[in-house]
Design an enzyme around this catalytic site. Structure first.
Site, PDB file in Angstrom:
ATOM      1  N   HIS A 327       0.796  -1.119  -0.046  1.00  0.00           N
ATOM      2  CA  HIS A 327      -0.018   0.060   0.094  1.00  0.00           C
ATOM      3  C   HIS A 327       0.797   1.312  -0.158  1.00  0.00           C
ATOM      4  CE1 HIS A 327      -3.096  -2.833   0.769  1.00  0.00           C
ATOM      5  NE2 HIS A 327      -2.562  -3.134   2.070  1.00  0.00           N
ATOM      6  N   VAL A 355      -1.797  -1.336   6.319  1.00  0.00           N
ATOM      7  CA  VAL A 355      -0.556  -2.050   6.439  1.00  0.00           C
ATOM      8  C   VAL A 355      -0.606  -2.766   7.628  1.00  0.00           C
ATOM      9  CG1 VAL A 355       2.081  -2.066   6.183  1.00  0.00           C
ATOM     10  CG2 VAL A 355       0.570  -0.132   4.986  1.00  0.00           C
TER      11      VAL A 355
END
Length: 467
Positions: A327, A355
């Site tokens: 990400h 995350v």
């Protein structure tokens, strides 16, 4: 010098000493390596998903704050066989009789799934710092729970928050929740940074997984408010199967008091709780200039009275600073839009998820950046918040283990492990933060630091950051 004066004088000195130790360990990638093992969902017949006994018994009971300052609570539950009663009975030990409040129920359909009867009842005008008992399921199977309202909002009110993100319903999720429950420093409310059930990871976004998650977390959510943030796994936007309304299961099941802070949608809002002002943002709603979220936040920051709520906390799902190869830079456009406000108004800490690992930053900002000047390196900024990624609740997708190398200078500590955190606010000047990995004993702190509030500095009129 009175006791409070002594506390206010000594504590900052202690905090500065401890902060020196923290700074000397900056830029650490933890040496702890979690044993490589697959993350596995708990079977649907696990005890944690058990349906409570009794006809039409309330299940998936959960509470959240119901107003701006903590004198209200929203109580939610689901009944399966029939709507049943919308009544909530509640009382404190000093009350001579039970009070009652009436809620409403709703249902929704999602592809081939039809929900149970989802009840929501807002109780208002409660007393601060009071333990209340409450009953739902009146007329059929009654279940009783309790909660405690926060103290009255004020600058020196101590309060303890738990922090979890990206939880899911795996064996690791269960360990995370168990560790939080058994932490010797007890959280009074939990700040949840998004991604609840992960129902969208299953075929056709199997909404049965919303029901199992609600029963799994009830052991905590029924007794203390969870402050909700919407993540990407709450979107449930699937036009290929006819589901074109974003956030449908989430908004039907998990209401928040967004109107109390002047918000026009339940995805961005604010609350006060004890000595903290908490702003919740939506990474997955429009946030560009002139959008409702932008206009709301622009008007919201000037409302924060640091003399009343000295601690300013922001929750979001997608992190702005992230040194994992997962990400990466997904939060960048929101950062460019909003970071100058975070620095101007001296936000203390920003918590995010997304995350599936843990990371804490130094106090840094990148407000000098624009698309033509080429200045794109975060710098130490005493007016900036500490950014903490805590998307390590334990969901089926597993850990984010691939980190960027070398570790950026702005990254103070990072580790690929599941866990939870505690934010223990002491007074207007000091708060103690700790992160706890699941592999350790309940009291072990894998990462910690003292936050020294820059707005309230009794030793100096200048603003002093610590990280």
């Amino acid at each position: 010098m009175g006791l409070l004066g002594l506390f206010v004088f000594v504590f900052p000195v202690l905090g500065l000493i401890l902060n020196e130790a923290v700074l000397s360990n900056g830029g650490t990638t933890s040496s702890f390596v979690r044993k490589v093992e697959k993350t596995i969902d708990m079977p649907l017949d696990s005890d944690v998903f058990r349906v409570p006994s009794g006809y039409n018994a309330p299940q998936q009971v959960h509470i959240t704050q119901g107003d701006l300052e903590g004198k209200g609570v929203i109580i939610s539950w689901v009944t399966q066989e029939e709507p049943g009663s919308n009544t909530v009975l509640y009382w404190s030990k000093h009350d001579k009789q039970k009070s009652s409040a009436e809620g409403k129920y709703r249902t929704y359909k999602f592809y081939n799934y039809t929900s149970g009867y989802i009840h929501h009842c807002t109780i208002k005008n409660l007393k601060f710092n009071t333990k209340y008992y409450y009953e739902v399921g009146i007329g059929n199977t009654v279940r009783q729970f309790w909660f405690r309202t926060p103290p009255k909002v004020g600058p020196d009110v101590p309060y303890t928050f738990g922090l979890i993100g990206d939880l899911g319903q795996s064996y690791d999720s269960n360990i995370t929740l168990t560790h939080y429950e058994h932490n010797p420093t007890k959280g009074h409310a939990l700040l949840f940074v998004g991604d609840l059930s992960y129902a969208d990871n299953y075929p056709f976004h199997d909404n049965v997984r919303w029901d199992t998650w609600g029963r799994f977390t009830e052991r905590s959510t029924a007794y203390q408010p969870w402050i909700w943030t919407a993540g990407n796994h709450e979107l449930d936007f699937v036009p290929e199967i006819g589901e074109t309304v974003p956030f449908k299961p989430y908004t039907h099941r998990y209401p928040v008091p967004y109107k109390a802070s002047g918000s026009t949608a339940p995805f961005w809002y604010s609350i006060k709780r004890a000595s903290a002002y908490i702003i919740v943002l939506s990474s997955y709603s429009a946030y560009g200039k002139y959008t409702p979220q932008f206009k709301w936040l622009e008007a919201e920051f000037p409302k924060v009275n640091r003399s009343e709520t000295p601690w300013l906390i922001v929750l979001m799902h997608s992190p702005w600073y992230n040194s994992y190869n997962y990400h990466y830079m997904e939060g960048e456009t929101m950062r460019v839009m909003y970071e100058p406000w975070f620095v101007k108004y001296k936000v203390d800490m920003v918590f995010a998820g997304h995350v599936h690992a843990y990371e804490r930053s130094e106090r840094i900002s990148n407000v000098a950046y624009n698309i033509v000047n080429g200045v794109c390196t975060p710098i130490h900024d005493q007016s900036a918040p500490v950014y903490i990624t805590i998307g390590d609740g334990g969901n089926l997708e597993g850990l984010a283990t691939n980190m960027t190398e070398p570790q950026p200078k702005y990254s103070a500590y990072r580790e690929a492990s599941f866990g939870h955190a505690i934010l223990d606010i002491k007074n207007r000047t000091h708060a103690y933060y700790s992160w706890h990995r699941n592999q350790d004993g309940y009291a072990v702190e894998a990462d910690s630091l003292w936050f020294f509030n820059r707005v309230w500095n009794p030793m100096d009129d200048s603003t002093t950051a610590s990280s």
